[in-house]
Design a protein around this motif. Structure first.
Motif, PDB file in Angstrom:
ATOM      1  N   ALA A 280       0.545  -0.958  -0.112  1.00 56.30           N
ATOM      2  CA  ALA A 280       0.125   0.132  -0.013  1.00 56.30           C
ATOM      3  C   ALA A 280       0.894   1.267   0.001  1.00 56.30           C
ATOM      4  N   GLY A 281       0.700   2.162  -0.970  1.00 57.76           N
ATOM      5  CA  GLY A 281       1.440   3.369  -1.001  1.00 57.76           C
ATOM      6  C   GLY A 281       2.774   3.298  -1.508  1.00 57.76           C
ATOM      7  N   GLN A 282       3.209   2.191  -1.937  1.00 55.68           N
ATOM      8  CA  GLN A 282       4.562   1.872  -2.204  1.00 55.68           C
ATOM      9  C   GLN A 282       4.702   1.445  -3.760  1.00 55.68           C
ATOM     10  N   PRO A 283       5.867   1.773  -4.358  1.00 53.94           N
ATOM     11  CA  PRO A 283       6.056   1.187  -5.693  1.00 53.94           C
ATOM     12  C   PRO A 283       5.901  -0.359  -6.155  1.00 53.94           C
ATOM     13  N   GLY A 284       5.545  -0.482  -7.173  1.00 54.05           N
ATOM     14  CA  GLY A 284       5.176  -2.052  -7.346  1.00 54.05           C
ATOM     15  C   GLY A 284       6.686  -2.530  -7.569  1.00 54.05           C
ATOM     16  N   MET A 285       6.880  -3.809  -7.338  1.00 56.95           N
ATOM     17  CA  MET A 285       7.953  -4.563  -7.606  1.00 56.95           C
ATOM     18  C   MET A 285       8.276  -4.951  -9.118  1.00 56.95           C
ATOM     19  N   PRO A 286       9.236  -4.459  -9.791  1.00 54.25           N
ATOM     20  CA  PRO A 286       9.324  -4.201 -11.241  1.00 54.25           C
ATOM     21  C   PRO A 286       9.413  -5.823 -11.766  1.00 54.25           C
ATOM     22  N   ASP A 287       8.760  -5.999 -13.164  1.00 53.01           N
ATOM     23  CA  ASP A 287       8.856  -7.192 -13.681  1.00 53.01           C
ATOM     24  C   ASP A 287       9.905  -7.162 -14.775  1.00 53.01           C
ATOM     25  N   ARG A 288      10.561  -8.329 -14.963  1.00 51.96           N
ATOM     26  CA  ARG A 288      11.401  -8.705 -15.931  1.00 51.96           C
ATOM     27  C   ARG A 288      12.844  -7.845 -15.409  1.00 51.96           C
ATOM     28  N   THR A 289      13.771  -7.691 -16.654  1.00 49.86           N
ATOM     29  CA  THR A 289      14.956  -6.931 -16.307  1.00 49.86           C
ATOM     30  C   THR A 289      14.609  -5.462 -16.151  1.00 49.86           C
ATOM     31  N   GLY A 290      15.741  -4.702 -15.664  1.00 48.11           N
ATOM     32  CA  GLY A 290      15.695  -3.291 -15.477  1.00 48.11           C
ATOM     33  C   GLY A 290      15.660  -2.936 -14.311  1.00 48.11           C
ATOM     34  N   PRO A 291      14.794  -2.019 -13.391  1.00 52.36           N
ATOM     35  CA  PRO A 291      14.834  -1.664 -11.988  1.00 52.36           C
ATOM     36  C   PRO A 291      14.880  -2.698 -11.259  1.00 52.36           C
ATOM     37  N   VAL A 292      15.365  -2.499  -9.939  1.00 51.54           N
ATOM     38  CA  VAL A 292      15.264  -3.396  -8.857  1.00 51.54           C
ATOM     39  C   VAL A 292      14.326  -2.599  -7.985  1.00 51.54           C
ATOM     40  N   LEU A 293      13.707  -3.319  -6.865  1.00 54.08           N
ATOM     41  CA  LEU A 293      12.850  -2.364  -6.019  1.00 54.08           C
ATOM     42  C   LEU A 293      13.860  -2.617  -4.618  1.00 54.08           C
ATOM     43  N   SER A 294      14.360  -1.652  -4.163  1.00 55.65           N
ATOM     44  CA  SER A 294      15.456  -1.353  -3.131  1.00 55.65           C
ATOM     45  C   SER A 294      14.499  -1.110  -2.049  1.00 55.65           C
ATOM     46  N   LEU A 295      14.615  -2.067  -0.900  1.00 48.51           N
ATOM     47  CA  LEU A 295      13.779  -1.986   0.222  1.00 48.51           C
ATOM     48  C   LEU A 295      14.594  -1.474   1.319  1.00 48.51           C
ATOM     49  N   ARG A 296      14.102  -0.465   1.734  1.00 49.08           N
ATOM     50  CA  ARG A 296      14.769   0.696   2.797  1.00 49.08           C
ATOM     51  C   ARG A 296      13.551   1.263   3.833  1.00 49.08           C
ATOM     52  N   THR A 297      14.142   1.398   4.894  1.00 46.38           N
ATOM     53  CA  THR A 297      13.368   2.209   5.800  1.00 46.38           C
ATOM     54  C   THR A 297      13.029   3.625   5.524  1.00 46.38           C
ATOM     55  N   ALA A 298      12.254   4.477   5.884  1.00 42.29           N
ATOM     56  CA  ALA A 298      11.889   5.808   5.188  1.00 42.29           C
ATOM     57  C   ALA A 298      13.279   6.539   5.449  1.00 42.29           C
ATOM     58  N   SER A 299      13.586   6.676   6.600  1.00 42.39           N
ATOM     59  CA  SER A 299      14.615   7.492   6.957  1.00 42.39           C
ATOM     60  C   SER A 299      15.793   7.531   5.949  1.00 42.39           C
ATOM     61  N   GLN A 300      15.759   6.108   5.512  1.00 39.15           N
ATOM     62  CA  GLN A 300      17.153   5.986   4.449  1.00 39.15           C
ATOM     63  C   GLN A 300      16.685   5.836   3.146  1.00 39.15           C
ATOM     64  N   GLY A 301      15.574   6.547   2.788  1.00 34.59           N
ATOM     65  CA  GLY A 301      15.109   6.805   1.499  1.00 34.59           C
ATOM     66  C   GLY A 301      13.886   6.128   1.187  1.00 34.59           C
ATOM     67  N   GLY A 302      13.595   5.198   1.957  1.00 33.04           N
ATOM     68  CA  GLY A 302      12.174   4.435   1.393  1.00 33.04           C
ATOM     69  C   GLY A 302      12.236   3.341   0.676  1.00 33.04           C
ATOM     70  N   ASN A 303      11.366   2.719   0.036  1.00 38.02           N
ATOM     71  CA  ASN A 303      11.437   1.748  -1.100  1.00 38.02           C
ATOM     72  C   ASN A 303      11.389   2.454  -2.513  1.00 38.02           C
ATOM     73  N   THR A 304      12.311   2.264  -3.125  1.00 44.34           N
ATOM     74  CA  THR A 304      12.467   3.058  -4.419  1.00 44.34           C
ATOM     75  C   THR A 304      12.929   2.045  -5.507  1.00 44.34           C
ATOM     76  N   LEU A 305      12.682   2.303  -6.653  1.00 36.32           N
ATOM     77  CA  LEU A 305      13.077   1.683  -8.011  1.00 36.32           C
ATOM     78  C   LEU A 305      14.614   1.916  -8.319  1.00 36.32           C
ATOM     79  N   SER A 306      15.601   1.277  -8.192  1.00 35.11           N
ATOM     80  CA  SER A 306      17.021   1.469  -8.633  1.00 35.11           C
ATOM     81  C   SER A 306      17.403   1.023 -10.112  1.00 35.11           C
ATOM     82  N   THR A 307      18.049   1.730 -10.766  1.00 37.62           N
ATOM     83  CA  THR A 307      18.474   1.128 -11.938  1.00 37.62           C
ATOM     84  C   THR A 307      19.809   1.024 -11.822  1.00 37.62           C
ATOM     85  N   THR A 308      20.527   1.068 -10.502  1.00 35.89           N
ATOM     86  CA  THR A 308      22.073   1.198 -10.526  1.00 35.89           C
ATOM     87  C   THR A 308      22.661  -0.040  -9.591  1.00 35.89           C
ATOM     88  N   VAL A 309      21.711  -0.995  -9.415  1.00 37.16           N
ATOM     89  CA  VAL A 309      22.042  -2.116  -8.640  1.00 37.16           C
ATOM     90  C   VAL A 309      23.280  -2.857  -9.088  1.00 37.16           C
TER      91      VAL A 309
END
Length: 526
Positions: A482-511
């Protein structure tokens, strides 16, 4: 957990009572903890989270003539079997993990545990395969009752044979080598558990057509293997691989495994590979002799015709949705265990020689250039970063790439560097910075070792979000919270799972770049 995981990766009876009068067959149908399985009645217990049924046998005890044989169906019992205590752990050494202060020498261990949330209707099912390097651990290592309630899923945790008991390969024990059974007994146990689920889980309120197999570390590797096994076809509809792609999920070749089996037999005192001799040895003797060998599945034969990555690439593996990922700092735990835990932290002077001893002169030199010790708080953390990228992070990304051509694959990275070390490490009383190390994500999903992890408010929020991601996937959809980005399908971005103060859950293309996977991918044999 430290010792058991390192060994695996680097080498890496019940009381019967009088019959009950025709109770309800479904645990959820009449809120009953009494269920009839296909081999007899079991009585579980009601908890604050729903119902749990512990220590249900799914195969005959693999003892005597059944040692190093394919798992055999359970014989039906009379009356009601109490299912309120965990079964025996399979044969394994003691470890630092909570509750594992003594070895187990018990071969009667092929049991599973079922956790049922409140409610009615057919629930999705998750079958959890424990980690421990294929040499240790048990289904009881996670208590998923809260996870089951929050996701609405029935959860099953499984014991399977380990070490030499589960993975001894020989040129032929009673003909077991002909169809690829020899060396794969532990994997076949897992399939037997899945067949039990298919036959029985509806009686517990689960949907046998919506089964997800999941696991972490060696459990994730098991999922990776089962997805490539033709004999597992139809036993599940999706897979979750947590930190399980190490070594590209590769199995031992039969010549290598048979040679190791012969060396093991000689070590235990059965130089002629006699069936009678091997089965005449005690569990204590087997356990003592198995140290120093690499135990794991074997490729070749009906169980696993080709290596998992080859099966994925050729379209010969199950085309099912997969949730796959690893942790940001996987290697820190291994580096700590190798150096700091022994009182010998890695020094800048020793760092180059250690790196070249692990990866060889040529690759080692490139590793030193890409992971200079001066760039890290300590040489131990420099080595831990390189080792984690090599062992876990890049293989997970590689697995995502090879799976992408044959169905949905959703990628994540657990990156909460504020996470408390999991219980085995917390008990050490060390100030070592483990970050988001190996195993740490498990305590965000379940009660690890049955314990409540000391999470702060932000971490509890992340835990709830992760359970939502995993839960929506198990229910058959895209991993969402709820209220968070969806986990990406296939290749490309990766969902980075973090606490809010560390940036929160974000889609990363640099993993991929962050883990220097260009270096590690170039070192993979073609």
């Amino acid at each position: 957990m430290i010792r058991r995981v390192i060994i695996g990766i680097t080498a890496l009876a019940a009381v019967l009572v009088a019959p009950a009068p025709a109770p309800a067959e479904s645990a959820t149908a009449q809120h009953s903890a009494l269920v009839r399985t296909d081999t007899g009645w079991v009585r579980g217990e009601t908890t604050t989270e729903g119902w749990q049924f512990l220590g249900i046998p799914y195969a005959q005890p693999p003892v005597g003539g059944l040692r190093w044989k394919s798992p055999q169906p359970v014989r039906p019992w009379q009356g009601v079997r109490t299912a309120q205590d965990f079964g025996n752990r399979c044969v394994q050494t003691a470890s630092w993990d909570p509750g594992y202060d003594r070895p187990s020498h018990t071969e009667d261990c092929l049991d599973l545990n079922v956790y049922v949330p409140e409610g009615v209707g057919r629930r999705p099912v998750m079958v959890w395969l424990h980690g421990g390097g294929l040499t240790a651990g048990a289904g009881e290592d996670v208590v998923p009752d809260t996870f089951a309630r929050q996701t609405g899923a029935v959860v099953v945790t499984v014991n399977y044979r380990l070490g030499a008991m589960g993975f001894l390969a020989t040129a032929g024990l009673d003909g077991e080598a002909r169809d690829g059974v020899s060396g794969n007994f532990g994997m076949l146990d897992q399939q037997a558990a899945l067949r039990w689920v298919r036959a029985n889980i509806a009686r517990f309120g689960g949907d046998p057509g919506r089964v997800t197999i999941a696991g972490e570390s060696a459990g994730g590797r098991s999922v990776c293997t089962q997805m490539a096994s033709p004999t597992a076809k139809g036993l599940y509809r999706a897979g979750i691989v947590e930190s399980g792609a190490y070594g590209n999920c590769a199995a031992r070749t039969r010549p290598t495994a048979v040679a190791a089996g012969a060396a093991f037999a000689k070590k235990v005192g059965c130089a002629e590979l006699s069936t009678a001799c091997l089965r005449g040895k005690s569990a204590e003797e087997i356990l003592a002799a198995q140290a120093g060998f690499d135990w794991g599945p074997v490729v070749g034969g009906a169980f696993l015709p080709v290596q998992p990555f080859e099966a994925y690439a050729k379209g010969a593996a199950a085309r099912v949705p997969v949730l796959n990922g690893a942790n940001q700092d996987e290697g820190r735990m291994f580096a700590f265990a190798q150096f700091d835990s022994t009182g010998t932290p890695l020094t800048a002077e020793r760092y180059p020689s250690v790196v070249k001893a692990v990866w060889g002169a040529d690759l080692g030199e490139r590793v030193l250039q890409r992971y200079p010790s001066a760039d890290y708080p300590s040489p131990t953390l420099a080595y831990g970063t390189a080792f984690g990228d090599y062992l876990m992070a890049c293989p997970a990304l590689r697995l995502g790439g090879v799976l992408a051509s044959r169905g949905p694959v959703y990628s994540y990275e657990f990156a909460d560097r504020t996470s408390p070390p999991f219980a085995s490490l917390r008990n050490l009383g060390t100030s070592f910075d483990f970050g988001a190390t190996h195993v740490n994500e498990v305590q965000y999903l379940f009660k690890h070792f049955g314990l409540t992890t000391p999470l702060n408010a932000e971490q509890r929020t992340l835990s709830r979000q992760m359970i939502q991601y995993w839960g929506s996937f198990i229910r058959g959809g895209v991993p969402r919270a709820a209220g968070q980005p969806g986990m990406p399908d296939r290749t490309g971005p990766v969902l980075s799972l973090r606490t809010a103060s560390q940036g929160g859950n974000t889609l990363s293309t640099t993993v991929h770049q962050e883990h220097r996977c260009d270096l590690w991918d170039s070192a993979v044999p073609r």
